[in-house]
Each structure stands twice: as C-alpha cells, then as structure tokens.
Design a protein around this motif. Sequence first.
Motif, PDB file in Angstrom:
ATOM      1  N   ILE A   1     -58.871  -5.772 -11.186  1.00 10.45           N
ATOM      2  CA  ILE A   1     -57.616  -5.248 -11.505  1.00 10.45           C
ATOM      3  C   ILE A   1     -57.531  -4.692 -13.056  1.00 10.45           C
ATOM      4  O   ILE A   1     -56.869  -3.732 -13.258  1.00 10.45           O
ATOM      5  N   THR A   2     -58.277  -5.431 -13.791  1.00 13.98           N
ATOM      6  CA  THR A   2     -58.458  -4.965 -15.002  1.00 13.98           C
ATOM      7  C   THR A   2     -59.095  -3.685 -15.151  1.00 13.98           C
ATOM      8  O   THR A   2     -58.775  -2.824 -15.866  1.00 13.98           O
ATOM      9  N   ARG A   3     -60.203  -3.680 -14.568  1.00 15.32           N
ATOM     10  CA  ARG A   3     -61.102  -2.003 -14.399  1.00 15.32           C
ATOM     11  C   ARG A   3     -59.939  -1.049 -13.891  1.00 15.32           C
ATOM     12  O   ARG A   3     -60.075  -0.077 -14.548  1.00 15.32           O
ATOM     13  N   SER A   4     -59.307  -1.394 -12.838  1.00 11.85           N
ATOM     14  CA  SER A   4     -58.343  -0.326 -12.287  1.00 11.85           C
ATOM     15  C   SER A   4     -57.360  -0.056 -13.203  1.00 11.85           C
ATOM     16  O   SER A   4     -57.103   1.149 -13.336  1.00 11.85           O
ATOM     17  N   LEU A   5     -56.840  -0.769 -13.866  1.00 11.77           N
ATOM     18  CA  LEU A   5     -55.755  -0.545 -14.986  1.00 11.77           C
ATOM     19  C   LEU A   5     -56.324   0.337 -16.015  1.00 11.77           C
ATOM     20  O   LEU A   5     -55.630   1.069 -16.469  1.00 11.77           O
ATOM     21  N   ASP A   6     -57.543  -0.011 -16.578  1.00 12.28           N
ATOM     22  CA  ASP A   6     -58.182   0.734 -17.493  1.00 12.28           C
ATOM     23  C   ASP A   6     -58.412   2.062 -17.036  1.00 12.28           C
ATOM     24  O   ASP A   6     -58.585   3.175 -17.868  1.00 12.28           O
ATOM     25  N   ALA A   7     -58.730   2.205 -15.867  1.00 11.02           N
ATOM     26  CA  ALA A   7     -58.781   3.402 -15.107  1.00 11.02           C
ATOM     27  C   ALA A   7     -57.371   4.534 -14.832  1.00 11.02           C
ATOM     28  O   ALA A   7     -57.551   5.688 -14.542  1.00 11.02           O
ATOM     29  N   LEU A   8     -56.381   3.693 -14.985  1.00 13.53           N
ATOM     30  CA  LEU A   8     -55.317   4.257 -14.563  1.00 13.53           C
ATOM     31  C   LEU A   8     -54.548   5.814 -15.371  1.00 13.53           C
ATOM     32  O   LEU A   8     -54.061   6.338 -14.967  1.00 13.53           O
ATOM     33  N   PRO A   9     -55.197   5.768 -16.797  1.00 13.07           N
ATOM     34  CA  PRO A   9     -54.594   7.032 -17.327  1.00 13.07           C
ATOM     35  C   PRO A   9     -54.956   8.281 -16.747  1.00 13.07           C
ATOM     36  O   PRO A   9     -54.132   9.125 -16.885  1.00 13.07           O
ATOM     37  N   LEU A  10     -55.988   8.461 -16.135  1.00 15.20           N
ATOM     38  CA  LEU A  10     -56.448   9.551 -15.675  1.00 15.20           C
ATOM     39  C   LEU A  10     -55.633  10.043 -14.343  1.00 15.20           C
ATOM     40  O   LEU A  10     -54.879  11.281 -14.440  1.00 15.20           O
TER      41      LEU A  10
ATOM     42  N   VAL B   1     -49.078  -0.762  -9.334  1.00 14.43           N
ATOM     43  CA  VAL B   1     -49.502  -1.294 -10.522  1.00 14.43           C
ATOM     44  C   VAL B   1     -48.593  -2.846 -10.365  1.00 14.43           C
ATOM     45  O   VAL B   1     -49.051  -3.774 -10.885  1.00 14.43           O
ATOM     46  N   LEU B   2     -47.492  -2.769  -9.764  1.00 15.19           N
ATOM     47  CA  LEU B   2     -46.668  -4.060  -9.750  1.00 15.19           C
ATOM     48  C   LEU B   2     -47.249  -4.980  -8.833  1.00 15.19           C
ATOM     49  O   LEU B   2     -47.637  -6.110  -9.002  1.00 15.19           O
ATOM     50  N   PHE B   3     -47.791  -4.543  -7.683  1.00 13.02           N
ATOM     51  CA  PHE B   3     -48.634  -5.272  -6.863  1.00 13.02           C
ATOM     52  C   PHE B   3     -49.981  -5.902  -7.476  1.00 13.02           C
ATOM     53  O   PHE B   3     -50.004  -7.119  -7.494  1.00 13.02           O
ATOM     54  N   SER B   4     -50.577  -5.026  -8.184  1.00 12.84           N
ATOM     55  CA  SER B   4     -51.799  -5.599  -8.882  1.00 12.84           C
ATOM     56  C   SER B   4     -51.405  -6.473 -10.058  1.00 12.84           C
ATOM     57  O   SER B   4     -52.028  -7.470 -10.214  1.00 12.84           O
ATOM     58  N   GLY B   5     -50.363  -6.159 -10.673  1.00 19.52           N
ATOM     59  CA  GLY B   5     -49.829  -7.313 -11.712  1.00 19.52           C
ATOM     60  C   GLY B   5     -49.456  -8.519 -11.296  1.00 19.52           C
ATOM     61  O   GLY B   5     -49.839  -9.533 -11.958  1.00 19.52           O
ATOM     62  N   ALA B   6     -48.995  -8.584  -9.988  1.00 18.05           N
ATOM     63  CA  ALA B   6     -48.472  -9.839  -9.583  1.00 18.05           C
ATOM     64  C   ALA B   6     -49.958 -10.741  -9.077  1.00 18.05           C
ATOM     65  O   ALA B   6     -49.847 -11.801  -9.349  1.00 18.05           O
ATOM     66  N   VAL B   7     -50.830  -9.984  -8.451  1.00 24.74           N
ATOM     67  CA  VAL B   7     -52.023 -10.659  -8.153  1.00 24.74           C
ATOM     68  C   VAL B   7     -52.588 -11.202  -9.278  1.00 24.74           C
ATOM     69  O   VAL B   7     -53.313 -12.116  -9.491  1.00 24.74           O
ATOM     70  N   TYR B   8     -52.649 -10.185 -10.446  1.00 21.29           N
ATOM     71  CA  TYR B   8     -53.288 -10.554 -11.720  1.00 21.29           C
ATOM     72  C   TYR B   8     -52.698 -11.810 -12.196  1.00 21.29           C
ATOM     73  O   TYR B   8     -53.238 -12.726 -12.772  1.00 21.29           O
ATOM     74  N   ALA B   9     -51.458 -11.805 -12.353  1.00 19.58           N
ATOM     75  CA  ALA B   9     -50.611 -12.926 -12.966  1.00 19.58           C
ATOM     76  C   ALA B   9     -50.892 -14.162 -12.183  1.00 19.58           C
ATOM     77  O   ALA B   9     -51.029 -15.329 -12.810  1.00 19.58           O
ATOM     78  N   LEU B  10     -50.954 -14.148 -10.730  1.00 20.02           N
ATOM     79  CA  LEU B  10     -51.461 -15.506 -10.185  1.00 20.02           C
ATOM     80  C   LEU B  10     -52.891 -15.981 -10.365  1.00 20.02           C
ATOM     81  O   LEU B  10     -52.942 -17.005 -10.482  1.00 20.02           O
ATOM     82  N   ASN B  11     -53.596 -15.242 -11.040  1.00 18.87           N
ATOM     83  CA  ASN B  11     -54.878 -15.510 -11.505  1.00 18.87           C
ATOM     84  C   ASN B  11     -55.012 -15.917 -12.937  1.00 18.87           C
ATOM     85  O   ASN B  11     -56.287 -16.458 -13.243  1.00 18.87           O
TER      86      ASN B  11
END
Length: 171
Positions: A63-72, A107-117
Amino acid sequence: MGSKAVLINEPPAREKKPLTAPFLGWYLLGWAGWVFLLAGLADIALAWIPLNLGNAQWEFGTITRSLDALPLPFLGAALILAAGIARGRTWWARLGVIVLVVLALWVLFSGAVYALNVPLALQSVKQPDVLYGLKKAVFRTALQTVLYVVSASAMAWLGIRTLRQSAREAA
C-alpha cells in the motif's frame, strides 16, 4: 565638418506573434495523460502481484508503494479529464471522471487496510530510530490518502458538473 549620416530605409520590424494552438496543446496534454495513466496503473498493478492479502507486512509495504506510485495515474486522469472538457471530447471527460472516482475509492480501501496494520507495525518495532521512520511513513501515507481522496473527489465532481452543464446546453 561633421560626420555624414547614411539613412537606410528599412521596413518597420513586425511584432512576432506567439505560437498559439490551444487545440493542439490540449490534444498533446490529453495523450500525455493516457501515457501517464497507463504507465502508473501498470506500476501499481505490478506492486500487488502476487496478491498476499492477510500478510500484514506485505499489505503495509504494498500500500505504501502503491500510494507513492499514485501521482502518475492521478495526473493522467486529471489531464484526460481536462483535455476532454477543453476539446469537447465527452467520452474522454467521462473516462477521466470514472478513473478519478475509482482511484478515490481504491485509496479509501487501501487507507482502511493500511490503518488496520498500523498498530501491529508500531508494536513490532522496538528500536527508536526505526520507530521514528515508521511514524513518518505512517504520517506520509495518511496525508497522501486524505489529499488523493479529497482532490480526486473534487475533480470528479467538477467534471460531472461540467458534463451535465454541457449536456443541458446541447439539448
């Protein structure tokens, strides 16, 4: 006596007009948007392969890597939307809106999964230097999540509003 002056009758210099081709400019920006969107989505998709949901360490890193790649892909969708509106390409604008909505939901879904971890990750680290780095990463990811969701939603809403307005004007 004085110096002799030679007068040359030159035509007056013309002002150079700047090159303006807004249609071509939006055309090029739209196609750049397609390239950014596809390249960015490919990068994000490759981060998720092979899928390993349930593994907290994998989820956190992916999720961290995906959000870092999201600007493109985000920039690509925004350019497609803007070029579609500027050029009157309704299907480009609609696709830009759809991609922005899907990105916001993802991003909302990924953020929720991330927050759980996050609690698990914070408990597993004992070294102060590593814990500090982890807290910075969590903050950055939380900030990215909020910024991407808010801005993608706002752009999608403006795109929808513009598409509806142009449909009303066309009718």
